[in-house]
Scaffold this active site. Structure first.
Site, PDB file in Angstrom:
ATOM      1  N   VAL A 288       0.831  -1.209   0.000  1.00  0.00           N
ATOM      2  CA  VAL A 288       0.000   0.000   0.000  1.00  0.00           C
ATOM      3  C   VAL A 288       0.867   1.260   0.000  1.00  0.00           C
ATOM      4  O   VAL A 288       0.649   2.179  -0.801  1.00  0.00           O
ATOM      5  CB  VAL A 288      -0.975   0.006   1.197  1.00  0.00           C
ATOM      6  CG1 VAL A 288      -1.887   1.224   1.133  1.00  0.00           C
ATOM      7  CG2 VAL A 288      -1.805  -1.265   1.212  1.00  0.00           C
TER       8      VAL A 288
ATOM      9  N   LYS B 152      -7.763  -2.501   8.105  1.00  0.00           N
ATOM     10  CA  LYS B 152      -9.084  -2.902   8.633  1.00  0.00           C
ATOM     11  C   LYS B 152      -8.958  -3.680   9.930  1.00  0.00           C
ATOM     12  O   LYS B 152      -9.826  -3.606  10.801  1.00  0.00           O
ATOM     13  CB  LYS B 152      -9.859  -3.708   7.598  1.00  0.00           C
ATOM     14  CG  LYS B 152      -9.151  -4.965   7.139  1.00  0.00           C
ATOM     15  CD  LYS B 152      -9.202  -5.147   5.653  1.00  0.00           C
ATOM     16  CE  LYS B 152      -7.875  -4.768   5.053  1.00  0.00           C
ATOM     17  NZ  LYS B 152      -7.766  -4.665   3.635  1.00  0.00           N
TER      18      LYS B 152
ATOM     19  N   VAL C 150     -11.701  -0.681   3.458  1.00  0.00           N
ATOM     20  CA  VAL C 150     -12.821  -1.526   3.028  1.00  0.00           C
ATOM     21  C   VAL C 150     -12.982  -1.460   1.507  1.00  0.00           C
ATOM     22  O   VAL C 150     -13.073  -0.370   0.937  1.00  0.00           O
ATOM     23  CB  VAL C 150     -14.148  -1.086   3.695  1.00  0.00           C
ATOM     24  CG1 VAL C 150     -15.293  -1.986   3.242  1.00  0.00           C
ATOM     25  CG2 VAL C 150     -14.029  -1.112   5.205  1.00  0.00           C
TER      26      VAL C 150
ATOM     27  N   ASP D 175     -11.341 -11.488   7.577  1.00  0.00           N
ATOM     28  CA  ASP D 175     -11.087 -10.221   6.869  1.00  0.00           C
ATOM     29  C   ASP D 175     -12.419  -9.584   6.456  1.00  0.00           C
ATOM     30  O   ASP D 175     -12.621  -8.372   6.642  1.00  0.00           O
ATOM     31  CB  ASP D 175     -10.215 -10.497   5.636  1.00  0.00           C
ATOM     32  CG  ASP D 175     -10.073  -9.283   4.748  1.00  0.00           C
ATOM     33  OD1 ASP D 175      -9.261  -8.404   5.090  1.00  0.00           O
ATOM     34  OD2 ASP D 175     -10.796  -9.200   3.733  1.00  0.00           O
TER      35      ASP D 175
ATOM     36  N   LYS E 160     -14.201  -5.843   7.716  1.00  0.00           N
ATOM     37  CA  LYS E 160     -14.776  -4.826   6.831  1.00  0.00           C
ATOM     38  C   LYS E 160     -16.270  -4.638   7.097  1.00  0.00           C
ATOM     39  O   LYS E 160     -16.776  -3.514   7.118  1.00  0.00           O
ATOM     40  CB  LYS E 160     -14.542  -5.229   5.377  1.00  0.00           C
ATOM     41  CG  LYS E 160     -13.063  -5.269   5.003  1.00  0.00           C
ATOM     42  CD  LYS E 160     -12.858  -6.057   3.713  1.00  0.00           C
ATOM     43  CE  LYS E 160     -11.402  -6.098   3.299  1.00  0.00           C
ATOM     44  NZ  LYS E 160     -11.168  -7.087   2.215  1.00  0.00           N
TER      45      LYS E 160
END
Lengths: 463, 463
Positions: free
Chosen positions: A39, A130, A157, A226, A230
């Site tokens: 990221v 998240k 999300v 996961d 979210k």
């Protein structure tokens, strides 16, 4: 505090290489990125490619001033100039020339400290984390308020889909009555291929791992955690109280067999892992309860979510004013996540420029009496697959148990072409509570004619 | 100016019935609605239903202070207290206790004056008026800037889908390379029913008018102009220069026959009216050009837009960072439009509260060299239906004309079961410019074996 930092950005102008009269004043916001992986690297790359375009749209130039990484010498997919790199993330937070912090290291321990320390320095944080929000959201939002900073988490999300902004701003005039989300790309990829190829779960998982669509340790994805992180974030944002992870019912996709995908298909359904948030009407004087769950469900093939395939995500949001809306896009990957983080950086930069860091709160706890409905009380329809010995009286015994529990059967299907000591028997069950169905299936499992634990998958009718 | 009005909102607190200490200070923003019809009534109703919820999310109470209408005695679907009604819209704008103006009268003449007069009073405006923006957008944005006000227009495109916010904020880190929008619910309703029922255009239109899905005077919708207004707004916002209505190529759906829908279906396609914005790569030193068009197109049945049916809208937006994203919902109707307007009122209220009315500009003209590619130069694929006399040599003559024009044919289909003096002949044509294809079809039309003007519909491959 806010106005002081806004002024410092304006003052910093003389030294940042921008020229111009006051009318076209271009301001610069310096970003410190903590974490140079997928990221963080994506955000750096995105600003390299579109930084000038964003500046022309925003009137603010975003500049990556520092990137804190674990290992300076590690090879990176995105090339970040060595002069920007440091291993000392605290120094990035402390650097007075840095206005905004991007937390992109993942995990919930150091990441939490990074966010809290940034807040203490009066700096807002952009995160894609998240798991961090799920575990420590309430604490972090309170800390942001305490220090007059903000926490932006669009990238946490559904990747590139701007679903946080949509829920928080775009649909602000709506009471949100339903959210149905395909929010885990790995699971959707696996289920899509299982359906398309008639393949087994294990087979497709192994291939997904080889192709990089699933982690070597896949349980966070395939067990639904996961998706639960979210779904919890979306539920909290929509309903105005913080949904605790422990209150979210989670079932993953490891128990989904190709047999069930095939039978579901014959019945006109597709199996998807859904994050589900439903608001139930509450009686007078009773506080409203919401269902917050993650589980695989049978969707009618004609429903738009049934045709969301591969790693794509899609979220259906129903508002009492707007009706059904749907948002679709890539839910993961470097670029999609970077796109979301860049929009947060843009918002944060505008908020800095305007001296309004708390213009929109990351979360408003406006529902004091909100509560999550336990899964046992949730009502839904069900697909049940039994392995039974094909002899007279079996079906009668099964339907008797369901009848005693007041559970209605909408259809019974005994698919042809199955021979052997046991044959599949499919029951489609009308609306019933989870506890009722679970209890009845427990009794059915004990029948001598039933040869394997019953398979139960919920059926979603989108009502 | 901005801070003065922000202060006046805070000062106004004492008289608005809200109590509380400074920490939970609830502010009130007074709204003047000009136009008490569908949209104005919807906004009033939305605030009646969800005003308290919005206030708890925003920290600002939105209150409708006045509604200007043409006729005080006219019956209204939404009941507005007579005390709020006035026929003098200028008095609403002039009222110093009113902070924001909603322009919901439609049209482009009085509406323009309403917006300009509100700006002159330092008041930002919320509008749903795509025709007004299309005709006077540049002037209104300049006026907003001049007076330090803002113009919010989420409700002008695609009803309840927050597409303006998505393009302006959610995807701000992206260069937008493609927009494909089903943005006219009337046309989509008609085309959906034509496909589903095998019905003729005129038949379905009449029924749509009876049901209220089409106006008595339907040309704004069915000739594509309404879609062009919306497509122009999206194109301008995405590409940073104001796209003039005259530069948008527009073709409606009146020429679409059930025969073409049927043949397209047999070939695996669905016909939809699309608003299309495509950015083409430009050579070095050349300024980039974009296609901005509205026309019916053949979409592969497998494409997600092909399954958007009825009055629903959907917009596919492709960004260079995020990839393909899609937004779906009700594109018209009182409630969907009100949902969008309410989100604008929320943004405007926050901007007032924070004294940052120009935080996000309604439009940033950041692309100085932007230009629209003339339709003649646009390259696409084509479906062509000819009515020909079924005799030897006809196909040879037709293909010779296309060959001379360097137009490639990907397939020729002569559907079975058609008898008579002329039979249909379908040509699927490879990528070619519009001018090339139009010229060639002109020559083909003159062949003695060709018995009716050729039908040409573009084929969209979403590349």
């Amino acid at each position: 505090m806010e106005n002081r930092q806004a002024k410092s950005i304006k003052k910093g102008l003389s030294g940042n290489g921008f020229q111009g009269n006051l009318a076209v004043l271009m301001q610069q916001v310096n970003i410190g990125i903590i974490g140079g992986g997928t990221v963080g690297g994506g955000v750096y790359k995105g600003l390299q490619v579109n930084g000038a375009l964003m500046a022309s749209r925003l009137g603010v130039q975003l500049r990556v001033a520092k990137v804190a990484v674990r290992d300076l010498k590690k090879g990176r997919a995105v090339n970040i100039p060595p002069a920007l790199l440091t291993t000392d993330w605290q120094s990035v937070i402390d650097d007075p020339s840095i206005h905004l912090i991007g937390e992109f290291i993942g995990g919930t321990t150091t990441a939490r400290t990074v966010v809290l320390n940034a807040f203490k320095k009066g700096k807002s944080v952009i995160t894609a984390n998240k798991a961090l929000l799920s575990a420590h959201g309430e604490e972090l939002f309170a800390a942001a308020a305490k220090y007059g900073t903000n926490l932006y988490y669009e990238a946490s999300v559904a990747g590139g889909i701007p679903i946080i902004k949509v829920l928080r701003e775009g649909l602000i005039g709506n009471r949100i009555t339903r959210i149905y989300g395909i929010v885990n790309g790995t699971c959707n990829y696996i289920l899509s291929r299982m359906k398309l190829e008639g393949a087994d779960f294990g087979e497709v998982l192994a291939d997904a791992q080889r192709l990089g669509y699933a982690e070597a340790e896949p349980s966070l994805d395939i067990d639904g955690h996961d998706a639960a992180h979210k779904t919890g974030i979306l539920a909290s944002l929509a309903h105005g109280f913080w949904v605790k992870p422990k209150d979210i019912y989670v079932a993953g996709i490891t128990a989904i067999s190709k047999l069930d995908i095939q039978f579901a298909g014959q019945l006109g359904y597709t199996i998807k892992l859904l994050g589900i948030v439903k608001k139930f009407e509450s009686g007078k004087g009773k506080s409203a309860k919401i269902q917050v769950s993650v589980y695989p469900a049978l969707l009618p093939n004609s429903h738009v979510l049934a045709s969301v395939n591969g790693v794509f995500n899609a979220i259906l949001v129903r508002g009492d004013v707007v009706g059904d809306t749907l948002y679709y896009g890539r839910g993961a990957g470097q670029d999609a996540t970077a796109s979301a983080a860049l929009s947060d950086f843009a918002d944060a930069a505008l908020d800095l420029k305007c001296g309004t860091k708390s213009r929109i709160l990351p979360f408003t706890p406006h529902e004091q009496d909100g509560a999550v409905l336990p899964i046992s009380e949730v009502v839904s329809r069900y697909y049940v697959r039994l392995s039974v010995i094909d002899k007279p009286g079996t079906l009668a015994r099964i339907t008797a148990i369901l009848g005693e529990a007041n559970i209605g059967i909408s259809s019974v299907i005994q698919p042809e072409g199955h021979e052997g000591s046991s044959v599949p028997l499919i029951l489609m069950i009308h609306d019933a509570t989870n506890s009722n169905v679970t209890k009845a299936l427990g009794k059915i499992a004990k029948l001598s004619a039933v040869k394997a634990p019953p398979v139960m998958i919920r059926v979603e009718s989108f009502e």
